[in-house]
Design a protein around this motif. Structure first.
Motif, PDB file in Angstrom:
ATOM      1  N   SER A  18       0.577  -0.632  -0.469  1.00  0.00           N
ATOM      2  CA  SER A  18       0.366   0.223   0.300  1.00  0.00           C
ATOM      3  C   SER A  18       0.321   0.995   0.292  1.00  0.00           C
ATOM      4  O   SER A  18       2.045   1.045   0.610  1.00  0.00           O
ATOM      5  N   ASP A  19       0.490   1.927  -0.682  1.00  0.00           N
ATOM      6  CA  ASP A  19       0.947   3.540  -0.685  1.00  0.00           C
ATOM      7  C   ASP A  19       0.802   4.540   0.921  1.00  0.00           C
ATOM      8  O   ASP A  19       1.482   5.691   0.828  1.00  0.00           O
ATOM      9  N   VAL A  20      -0.340   4.104   1.958  1.00  0.00           N
ATOM     10  CA  VAL A  20       0.210   4.270   2.564  1.00  0.00           C
ATOM     11  C   VAL A  20       1.234   4.321   3.762  1.00  0.00           C
ATOM     12  O   VAL A  20       1.245   5.177   4.498  1.00  0.00           O
ATOM     13  N   ALA A  21       2.257   3.295   3.335  1.00  0.00           N
ATOM     14  CA  ALA A  21       2.948   3.482   4.856  1.00  0.00           C
ATOM     15  C   ALA A  21       4.038   2.528   3.752  1.00  0.00           C
ATOM     16  O   ALA A  21       4.380   2.216   3.205  1.00  0.00           O
ATOM     17  N   LYS A  22       5.789   3.098   4.180  1.00  0.00           N
ATOM     18  CA  LYS A  22       6.404   2.587   4.315  1.00  0.00           C
ATOM     19  C   LYS A  22       7.136   1.219   3.807  1.00  0.00           C
ATOM     20  O   LYS A  22       7.400   0.715   2.829  1.00  0.00           O
ATOM     21  N   LYS A  23       6.559   0.838   4.872  1.00  0.00           N
ATOM     22  CA  LYS A  23       6.615  -1.089   4.967  1.00  0.00           C
ATOM     23  C   LYS A  23       5.111  -1.388   5.223  1.00  0.00           C
ATOM     24  O   LYS A  23       4.514  -0.640   6.224  1.00  0.00           O
ATOM     25  N   VAL A  24       5.054  -2.134   4.334  1.00  0.00           N
ATOM     26  CA  VAL A  24       2.864  -2.924   4.621  1.00  0.00           C
ATOM     27  C   VAL A  24       3.957  -4.638   5.051  1.00  0.00           C
ATOM     28  O   VAL A  24       4.159  -4.911   4.420  1.00  0.00           O
ATOM     29  N   GLU A  25       3.323  -5.673   5.241  1.00  0.00           N
ATOM     30  CA  GLU A  25       3.656  -6.588   6.033  1.00  0.00           C
ATOM     31  C   GLU A  25       2.776  -7.532   6.611  1.00  0.00           C
ATOM     32  O   GLU A  25       0.718  -6.909   7.145  1.00  0.00           O
ATOM     33  N   LEU A  26       2.191  -9.056   6.759  1.00  0.00           N
ATOM     34  CA  LEU A  26       1.477  -9.365   7.002  1.00  0.00           C
ATOM     35  C   LEU A  26       1.760 -10.229   8.601  1.00  0.00           C
ATOM     36  O   LEU A  26       3.270 -10.486   8.796  1.00  0.00           O
ATOM     37  N   HIS A  27       0.842  -9.560   9.458  1.00  0.00           N
ATOM     38  CA  HIS A  27       1.708 -10.180  10.994  1.00  0.00           C
ATOM     39  C   HIS A  27       0.726 -11.023  11.836  1.00  0.00           C
ATOM     40  O   HIS A  27       0.181 -10.722  11.051  1.00  0.00           O
ATOM     41  N   THR A  28       1.033 -11.443  12.944  1.00  0.00           N
ATOM     42  CA  THR A  28       0.422 -12.579  13.382  1.00  0.00           C
ATOM     43  C   THR A  28       0.846 -11.759  15.226  1.00  0.00           C
ATOM     44  O   THR A  28       2.155 -11.376  15.223  1.00  0.00           O
ATOM     45  N   HIS A  29       0.083 -12.409  16.221  1.00  0.00           N
ATOM     46  CA  HIS A  29       0.558 -12.551  17.607  1.00  0.00           C
ATOM     47  C   HIS A  29       0.767 -14.137  17.792  1.00  0.00           C
ATOM     48  O   HIS A  29       0.147 -14.770  18.010  1.00  0.00           O
ATOM     49  N   LYS A  30       1.842 -14.261  18.574  1.00  0.00           N
ATOM     50  CA  LYS A  30       2.234 -14.863  18.920  1.00  0.00           C
ATOM     51  C   LYS A  30       2.584 -14.758  20.921  1.00  0.00           C
ATOM     52  O   LYS A  30       3.477 -13.682  21.363  1.00  0.00           O
ATOM     53  N   ALA A  31       2.345 -16.018  21.764  1.00  0.00           N
ATOM     54  CA  ALA A  31       3.312 -16.051  22.729  1.00  0.00           C
ATOM     55  C   ALA A  31       4.398 -15.879  22.934  1.00  0.00           C
ATOM     56  O   ALA A  31       5.206 -16.558  22.164  1.00  0.00           O
ATOM     57  N   GLY A  32       5.068 -14.919  23.582  1.00  0.00           N
ATOM     58  CA  GLY A  32       6.833 -14.444  24.020  1.00  0.00           C
ATOM     59  C   GLY A  32       7.271 -16.185  24.828  1.00  0.00           C
ATOM     60  O   GLY A  32       6.491 -16.903  25.552  1.00  0.00           O
ATOM     61  N   THR A  33       8.919 -16.315  25.168  1.00  0.00           N
ATOM     62  CA  THR A  33       8.758 -17.540  25.966  1.00  0.00           C
ATOM     63  C   THR A  33       8.850 -16.399  27.131  1.00  0.00           C
ATOM     64  O   THR A  33       8.870 -17.421  28.313  1.00  0.00           O
ATOM     65  N   ASP A  34       8.484 -15.914  27.523  1.00  0.00           N
ATOM     66  CA  ASP A  34       7.614 -14.762  28.865  1.00  0.00           C
ATOM     67  C   ASP A  34       6.577 -15.016  29.414  1.00  0.00           C
ATOM     68  O   ASP A  34       6.078 -14.440  29.998  1.00  0.00           O
TER      69      ASP A  34
ATOM     70  N   MET B 133      -0.171  -5.067   8.664  1.00  0.00           N
ATOM     71  CA  MET B 133       0.643  -4.218  10.007  1.00  0.00           C
ATOM     72  C   MET B 133       0.495  -3.131   8.462  1.00  0.00           C
ATOM     73  O   MET B 133       1.574  -3.222   7.500  1.00  0.00           O
ATOM     74  N   PHE B 134       0.581  -2.001   8.963  1.00  0.00           N
ATOM     75  CA  PHE B 134       0.912  -0.687   7.649  1.00  0.00           C
ATOM     76  C   PHE B 134       2.232  -0.089   8.800  1.00  0.00           C
ATOM     77  O   PHE B 134       1.548   0.328  10.001  1.00  0.00           O
ATOM     78  N   MET B 135       3.419  -0.128   8.756  1.00  0.00           N
ATOM     79  CA  MET B 135       4.263   0.618   8.905  1.00  0.00           C
ATOM     80  C   MET B 135       5.038   1.981   9.162  1.00  0.00           C
ATOM     81  O   MET B 135       5.396   1.820   7.588  1.00  0.00           O
ATOM     82  N   GLY B 136       5.026   2.937   9.219  1.00  0.00           N
ATOM     83  CA  GLY B 136       6.042   4.357   8.511  1.00  0.00           C
ATOM     84  C   GLY B 136       5.331   4.662   7.941  1.00  0.00           C
ATOM     85  O   GLY B 136       5.287   5.142   6.501  1.00  0.00           O
ATOM     86  N   LEU B 137       4.618   5.233   8.025  1.00  0.00           N
ATOM     87  CA  LEU B 137       3.198   6.006   7.355  1.00  0.00           C
ATOM     88  C   LEU B 137       3.133   7.369   6.735  1.00  0.00           C
ATOM     89  O   LEU B 137       4.201   8.222   6.849  1.00  0.00           O
ATOM     90  N   THR B 138       2.672   7.026   5.095  1.00  0.00           N
ATOM     91  CA  THR B 138       3.539   8.099   4.063  1.00  0.00           C
ATOM     92  C   THR B 138       2.235   9.018   4.415  1.00  0.00           C
ATOM     93  O   THR B 138       1.800  10.455   3.902  1.00  0.00           O
ATOM     94  N   GLU B 139       1.650   8.803   5.259  1.00  0.00           N
ATOM     95  CA  GLU B 139       0.132   9.991   5.033  1.00  0.00           C
ATOM     96  C   GLU B 139      -0.823   9.484   6.412  1.00  0.00           C
ATOM     97  O   GLU B 139      -0.515   8.400   6.307  1.00  0.00           O
ATOM     98  N   ARG B 140      -1.015   9.870   7.234  1.00  0.00           N
ATOM     99  CA  ARG B 140      -2.716   9.704   8.212  1.00  0.00           C
ATOM    100  C   ARG B 140      -3.903   9.704   7.481  1.00  0.00           C
ATOM    101  O   ARG B 140      -4.830  10.328   7.481  1.00  0.00           O
ATOM    102  N   PRO B 141      -4.092   8.438   7.601  1.00  0.00           N
ATOM    103  CA  PRO B 141      -5.802   8.278   6.953  1.00  0.00           C
ATOM    104  C   PRO B 141      -6.494   8.601   8.484  1.00  0.00           C
ATOM    105  O   PRO B 141      -6.301   8.394   9.180  1.00  0.00           O
ATOM    106  N   THR B 142      -7.376   8.846   8.045  1.00  0.00           N
ATOM    107  CA  THR B 142      -8.983   9.559   8.799  1.00  0.00           C
ATOM    108  C   THR B 142     -10.044   8.743   9.261  1.00  0.00           C
ATOM    109  O   THR B 142     -10.122   8.387   7.911  1.00  0.00           O
ATOM    110  N   GLU B 143     -10.670   8.633   9.772  1.00  0.00           N
ATOM    111  CA  GLU B 143     -11.907   8.214   9.626  1.00  0.00           C
ATOM    112  C   GLU B 143     -12.383   8.251   8.525  1.00  0.00           C
ATOM    113  O   GLU B 143     -12.901   9.639   8.042  1.00  0.00           O
ATOM    114  N   GLY B 144     -13.366   7.381   8.011  1.00  0.00           N
ATOM    115  CA  GLY B 144     -14.198   7.923   7.221  1.00  0.00           C
ATOM    116  C   GLY B 144     -13.573   7.481   5.276  1.00  0.00           C
ATOM    117  O   GLY B 144     -13.980   7.165   4.447  1.00  0.00           O
TER     118      GLY B 144
END
Length: 144
Positions: free
Chosen positions: A62-78, A108-119
């Motif tokens: 996406s052009d909205v961020a410098k980096k766009v990735e597929l992410h998930t959540h996993k339990a860490g060792t702690d 996940m959108f990281m390093g936004l190149t713009e800040r999209p707003t509601e709507g």
């Protein structure tokens, strides 16, 4: 899901239409959230595969961020939950679906190149191993 509304002689027809589709992949209930003033955001949706073969979502862009990735959540060792990049992509089973949702798999959108707003709407290109590219327009909904 998006809806097509048409007024016909005083009546309103509401026809559901998918947010994006290919021959076998359909995207529904797509939306994005962005933290006001933040440099990141997340995208969510349901991906359905009506094909006879499994497919895999391999990347997102996406052009909205410098980096766009597929992410998930996993339990860490702690025992705390950690967010991590899913480099192998996400399997979408034949005749099945895969939900990208808060607290689980997501865009996940990281390093936004713009800040999209509601709507507003954010264009995201999903790349699949078999179905190819599917462009989805994700409305910004920070209340979900």
């Amino acid at each position: 899901m998006s809806y097509l509304r048409a007024a016909v002689t005083g009546l309103t027809l509401v026809i559901p239409i998918p947010a994006a589709a290919s021959d076998t992949i359909t995207i529904s209930d797509a939306y994005a959230r962005f933290i006001p003033g933040g440099m990141a955001g997340a995208g969510f949706m349901v991906i359905e595969n009506s094909g006879a073969d499994d497919d895999r979502l391999t990347s997102v862009a996406s052009d909205v961020a410098k980096k766009v990735e597929l992410h998930t959540h996993k339990a860490g060792t702690d025992g705390t939950m950690q967010m991590m990049h899913v480099q192998e992509g996400l399997a979408i089973p034949a005749g099945g679906s895969h939900a990208l949702q808060s607290g689980g798999d997501h865009v996940m959108f990281m390093g936004l190149t713009e800040r999209p707003t509601e709507g507003e709407s954010v264009a995201v290109t999903l790349s699949f191993e078999k179905a190819g590219e599917v462009v989805v327009h994700m409305p910004v909904d920070n209340s979900r």
